[in-house]
Design an enzyme around this catalytic site. Sequence first.
Site, mmCIF file in Angstrom:
data_model
loop_
_atom_site.group_PDB
_atom_site.id
_atom_site.type_symbol
_atom_site.label_atom_id
_atom_site.label_comp_id
_atom_site.label_asym_id
_atom_site.label_seq_id
_atom_site.Cartn_x
_atom_site.Cartn_y
_atom_site.Cartn_z
ATOM 1 N N ASP A 154 0.480 53.344 25.286
ATOM 2 C CA ASP A 154 0.644 54.757 24.952
ATOM 3 C C ASP A 154 0.508 54.960 23.436
ATOM 4 O O ASP A 154 0.570 54.015 22.648
ATOM 5 C CB ASP A 154 2.011 55.235 25.429
ATOM 6 C CG ASP A 154 2.063 56.736 25.666
ATOM 7 O OD1 ASP A 154 1.069 57.427 25.350
ATOM 8 O OD2 ASP A 154 3.090 57.211 26.169
ATOM 9 N N GLU A 191 -2.237 57.584 18.287
ATOM 10 C CA GLU A 191 -3.014 58.669 17.669
ATOM 11 C C GLU A 191 -2.502 59.026 16.275
ATOM 12 O O GLU A 191 -3.287 59.356 15.388
ATOM 13 C CB GLU A 191 -2.955 59.935 18.538
ATOM 14 C CG GLU A 191 -3.472 59.761 19.948
ATOM 15 C CD GLU A 191 -2.363 59.414 20.922
ATOM 16 O OE1 GLU A 191 -2.669 59.170 22.108
ATOM 17 O OE2 GLU A 191 -1.173 59.386 20.505
ATOM 18 N N ASP A 245 -0.871 64.287 28.262
ATOM 19 C CA ASP A 245 0.224 65.176 28.678
ATOM 20 C C ASP A 245 -0.278 66.549 29.096
ATOM 21 O O ASP A 245 -0.591 67.404 28.267
ATOM 22 C CB ASP A 245 1.227 65.326 27.525
ATOM 23 C CG ASP A 245 1.843 63.997 27.131
ATOM 24 O OD1 ASP A 245 1.685 63.025 27.890
ATOM 25 O OD2 ASP A 245 2.472 63.929 26.063
#
Length: 781
Positions: free
Chosen positions: A437, A440, A505
């Site tokens: 995950d 970024e 998300d």
Amino acid sequence: MVRLRDGQWMTAEGMKVDYAEEVYDIASQEDQQAMSLLCPTKKVLSRGDSLNLPTITVDLKAEMDGVISVEATHFAGAQNKGPHFDLFPDGQPSISGKIVKSGKGTTLESGSVAVTISSDPHTFNLEFHSTDRSQTLTTLGHRSTGYAVTPYPSNPMQLGDLRDFKHYMFLQTNLSVGESVHGLGERFGAWNKVGQAVTLWNSDGGTSSDQAYKNVPFWMSNKGYGVFIDNPGRIEMEIGSERCCRVQTTIESQRLKMYIIYGPTPKDILKRYSALTGRPGKVPAWSYGLWLSTSFTTNYDEKTVTSFLEGMKARNTPVEVFHFDCFWMKAFTWTDFVFDSERFPDPKGQIARIKESGLCKKVCVWINPYIAQHGAAFKHAAEKGYLLKRKNGDIWQWDLWQAGMGLLDVTNPEAAAWYVECLDGLFDKGVDAIKTDFGERIPTQDVQWFDETVDPIRMHNYYSFVYNQIVYRALQKRFGDDQAVLFARASTAGCQRFPLQWGGDCESTPEAFAESIRGGLSLGISGFSFWSCDIGGFEGYPPPWIYKRWVAMGLLCSHSRLHGSNSYRVPWTVDDDDKTEEGCSKTLAKWTALKNRLMPYIISQAAESIAGGLPLSLRSVALEFPNDPTAWYIERQFMLGSQILAAPIFQESGEVEFYLPKGKWTSYFTNEVKSGPGWFKEKHAFGTLPLYVRENTVLVLGNRSQAGTVYDYTKDVEVALYQVSIGAKAILVNNEGEEIGELVVGADGKLTDTSILTGDVKISEVGRSLDGDAPISITSW
């Protein structure tokens, strides 16, 4: 955004813009592979015009059959810092370039593609075309290539010190009438990017924004070519926006390089692009099955996990992979790789027990590259110098996401090796897959990487490549080259080599449902074979109808995962355990069974997708029907492989409008045949959607009673023929992804040889057998 102009006539305020105005000189390499163009920024009509005049160098090179690179440079003495994309990872194909001079100009040929520099005097015009001149791709025409400086210098001598200025390079390729643009990574806005301003900069912005987790500097045109921008840094794109007839690419640098990739078909373009940046990795058969997650901030422990898996088994929904999200570790300690001892006192034993009991086959856990200050890992990593530092030597830290978190310095080989040791500890406990995950929010200011040769701006997007590569190679080393599976959010060009990716998300709304589909289509046309999304939506509490409609689409993705934020995604929690045929549990069971039954087809299509750099699912209709203008605007439906079309439903009522391209299409659920091209309207309950099989398809289906995705794809199967003609075939692949034979239709419309099949084999010659199907209701409206 960086804008060069204020409308068509004026430059943007505070911006000095210089364009290549003519090709003054052409220097050719002796091997005929490349040319270098000297391009002054005004027309040189006399010898005196060559003084006090900036120039731009444009280098053209034959890279491989169908691919030519173009690089524009202002000051060649500027450092070309890394990181650089890992291009041609399997080796650069040999190419014999050729330079030809004619009355039209000077042409560089690279196999099937060429670029011609106009011979007209005092002109800058580069035309990219097929070598046989049957197709013009695009041009770099008048005032399309140059550089810009801001703020506007009042005196040229001010540019002796560039520290107070920003210097941009730009290229503007022409957009022809009716041209559309697609790709640029996983983008959630309109699939056709014409009219959009796009910034390629990895961001954690959710699916309802113009930001993207996966920025890939590659786009494809419906006119038979693609463009790869060879820069991992921040790229500003104006796609038919600042200039309505151009795609403008701008970077803050002294040089800008891109590759023009000829097709002529979209599949040809992707095959060449994947030779350039890497072919997608192979994934094992178990990974295609249903993944079940704990969800994010939900309250769970060993007892909860077991109850979820037992509940799924009781409802005839086999779970292939169980995923432990963030809170398998204690709060404030992520990522320290230590199971919360209060909730999971015996993680190794627990994982062994759920596997041995048949509740799932594999286990995945969540990690990220951010190391929280209060976790056991931080002190060790800080002492060893494994974390990114500030320029003054401090460890770079902030309190966003995790208190005092540091960032793994992936440019430090010892840091990467330590991270792999931590992963090995998880593998020793029985973990089989890793969700990588985040990745970024990589800082670019006041940072000092271990590798001092890298540019922080270029590291921002590229970090995702190195991060995923480290984890993927650790998985390969432990489990085997073709058994490695990660579940990544952040990505860039080349990350298709480390499957797989999911969509980030999304909200639990029909609008977010559609956003996810657009994101999957966009990433697929950017060279990624495998993709998933959070079924039911990540944020919020999906109403039962959204959950069930999303289940239908999610089980037709290459990979399928139930995952949420602050609510569980096991079906009985969504609708108070509705046990009817239309309830969440039975709907999920039906679609899971359908995907399991499709596995002989899916695994065969996966092999083809990997070889060609194609998306398995979601695959754009345009990839299969590039000559159908409508297909390039279809963004609410997709292909699963090359032979099956799916149209998700966004209405609680079950009403759906969808498009079928030219040909005969057979409903998987009813065997009703429709003829395209045309738009159709249907109404569906929750157990079906428009799922149509293309004509000339030999579809191999697993046994109805088969549970799970890993079985013998040649035993006890049904072979369904759909409007077949001589030569139609299905390639058979085993559950290791290895080709073992094929089924071919003969002149009599029947299979010529079925000896490769074993057990109780059924041949259905007019679509599949519907015997044993539950009653369904599909109406046209």
